[in-house]
Design a protein around this motif. Structure first.
Motif, PDB file in Angstrom:
ATOM      1  N   VAL A   5      21.030  -6.968 -17.322  1.00 62.06           N
ATOM      2  CA  VAL A   5      22.138  -6.301 -17.997  1.00 62.06           C
ATOM      3  C   VAL A   5      23.134  -7.347 -18.467  1.00 62.06           C
ATOM      4  CG1 VAL A   5      24.006  -4.637 -17.817  1.00 62.06           C
ATOM      5  CG2 VAL A   5      21.855  -4.215 -16.613  1.00 62.06           C
ATOM      6  N   GLU A   6      23.343  -7.390 -19.787  1.00 63.21           N
ATOM      7  CA  GLU A   6      24.310  -8.323 -20.357  1.00 63.21           C
ATOM      8  C   GLU A   6      25.702  -7.700 -20.385  1.00 63.21           C
ATOM      9  OE1 GLU A   6      20.517  -8.648 -23.006  1.00 63.21           O
ATOM     10  OE2 GLU A   6      21.759  -7.059 -22.129  1.00 63.21           O
ATOM     11  N   SER A   7      26.696  -8.567 -20.363  1.00 60.75           N
ATOM     12  CA  SER A   7      28.089  -8.150 -20.548  1.00 60.75           C
ATOM     13  C   SER A   7      28.873  -9.333 -21.084  1.00 60.75           C
ATOM     14  CB  SER A   7      28.691  -7.649 -19.235  1.00 60.75           C
ATOM     15  OG  SER A   7      28.694  -8.679 -18.268  1.00 60.75           O
ATOM     16  N   GLY A   8      30.085  -9.045 -21.540  1.00 55.58           N
ATOM     17  CA  GLY A   8      30.970 -10.115 -21.988  1.00 55.58           C
ATOM     18  C   GLY A   8      31.126 -10.250 -23.479  1.00 55.58           C
ATOM     19  N   LEU A  20      29.326 -14.854 -21.800  1.00 50.50           N
ATOM     20  CA  LEU A  20      28.383 -13.769 -21.594  1.00 50.50           C
ATOM     21  C   LEU A  20      27.749 -13.893 -20.217  1.00 50.50           C
ATOM     22  CD1 LEU A  20      26.509 -13.713 -25.036  1.00 50.50           C
ATOM     23  CD2 LEU A  20      28.683 -12.644 -24.391  1.00 50.50           C
ATOM     24  N   SER A  21      27.491 -12.761 -19.606  1.00 50.47           N
ATOM     25  CA  SER A  21      26.826 -12.727 -18.309  1.00 50.47           C
ATOM     26  C   SER A  21      25.550 -11.909 -18.419  1.00 50.47           C
ATOM     27  CB  SER A  21      27.729 -12.088 -17.252  1.00 50.47           C
ATOM     28  OG  SER A  21      28.928 -12.803 -17.090  1.00 50.47           O
ATOM     29  N   CYS A  22      24.566 -12.288 -17.620  1.00 53.66           N
ATOM     30  CA  CYS A  22      23.316 -11.535 -17.536  1.00 53.66           C
ATOM     31  C   CYS A  22      23.019 -11.326 -16.063  1.00 53.66           C
ATOM     32  CB  CYS A  22      22.184 -12.279 -18.219  1.00 53.66           C
ATOM     33  SG  CYS A  22      20.595 -11.427 -18.122  1.00 53.66           S
ATOM     34  N   LYS A  23      23.215 -10.123 -15.612  1.00 51.45           N
ATOM     35  CA  LYS A  23      23.027  -9.781 -14.200  1.00 51.45           C
ATOM     36  C   LYS A  23      21.636  -9.205 -13.997  1.00 51.45           C
ATOM     37  CE  LYS A  23      24.159  -8.502  -9.942  1.00 51.45           C
ATOM     38  NZ  LYS A  23      24.343  -9.489  -8.853  1.00 51.45           N
ATOM     39  N   THR A  78      22.791 -14.077 -11.343  1.00 59.95           N
ATOM     40  CA  THR A  78      23.383 -13.914 -12.672  1.00 59.95           C
ATOM     41  C   THR A  78      23.301 -15.235 -13.418  1.00 59.95           C
ATOM     42  OG1 THR A  78      24.942 -12.265 -11.814  1.00 59.95           O
ATOM     43  CG2 THR A  78      25.496 -13.290 -13.929  1.00 59.95           C
ATOM     44  N   THR A 122      24.312  -7.505 -25.948  1.00 59.13           N
ATOM     45  CA  THR A 122      25.760  -7.358 -26.028  1.00 59.13           C
ATOM     46  C   THR A 122      26.202  -7.946 -27.364  1.00 59.13           C
ATOM     47  OG1 THR A 122      27.858  -7.765 -24.876  1.00 59.13           O
ATOM     48  CG2 THR A 122      26.248  -9.541 -24.795  1.00 59.13           C
TER      49      THR A 122
END
Length: 128
Positions: A5-8, A20-23, A78, A122
């Motif tokens: 799951v990407e975010s940022g 950007l983060s990838c959890k 992550t 994202t």
């Protein structure tokens, strides 16, 4: 079910920064080669930066070299893409991917297909 799951992502002015983060869930990233990819509207997917799980070597696309940094925090399961000095041409949807095999970082970014896992992306928008 294992997933990434990407975010940022978001809207930023040219010259700005984003991280950007990838959890990862239900998989251990230290067993995987990992990478960031992006796709702008009307363009092909581009490998931005990748890490080879076997030796930690990294690859950066020429277009981002010196501005982007890939890193991983295995304790948090992550990995990240630090993006500085952003340009309008960096506007794209950014995806993370993982493959449970040692893959040369450049190969993973440029030529590899059939990654085990992809995030849903994202959006990064860089305004002038």
């Amino acid at each position: 079910e294992a997933r990434l799951v990407e975010s940022g992502g978001g809207l930023v002015q040219a010259g700005g920064s984003l991280r950007l983060s990838c959890k990862a869930s239900r998989l251990l990233l230290n067993d995987y080669s990992i990478g960031w990819f992006r796709q702008a509207p009307g363009k092909e997917r581009e490998g931005v930066s990748c890490i080879d799980m076997s030796d930690g070597n990294t690859y950066y696309a020429d277009s981002v070299k010196g501005r982007f940094t890939i890193s991983s925090d295995y304790a948090k399961n992550t990995f990240y893409l630090e993006m500085n000095s952003l340009k309008p041409e960096d506007t794209a949807t950014y995806y993370c991917a993982a493959e449970r095999a040692p893959v040369v970082a450049e190969t993973f970014c440029l030529y590899y297909n059939g990654m085990d896992y992809w995030g849903k992306g994202t959006l990064v928008t860089v305004s002038t």
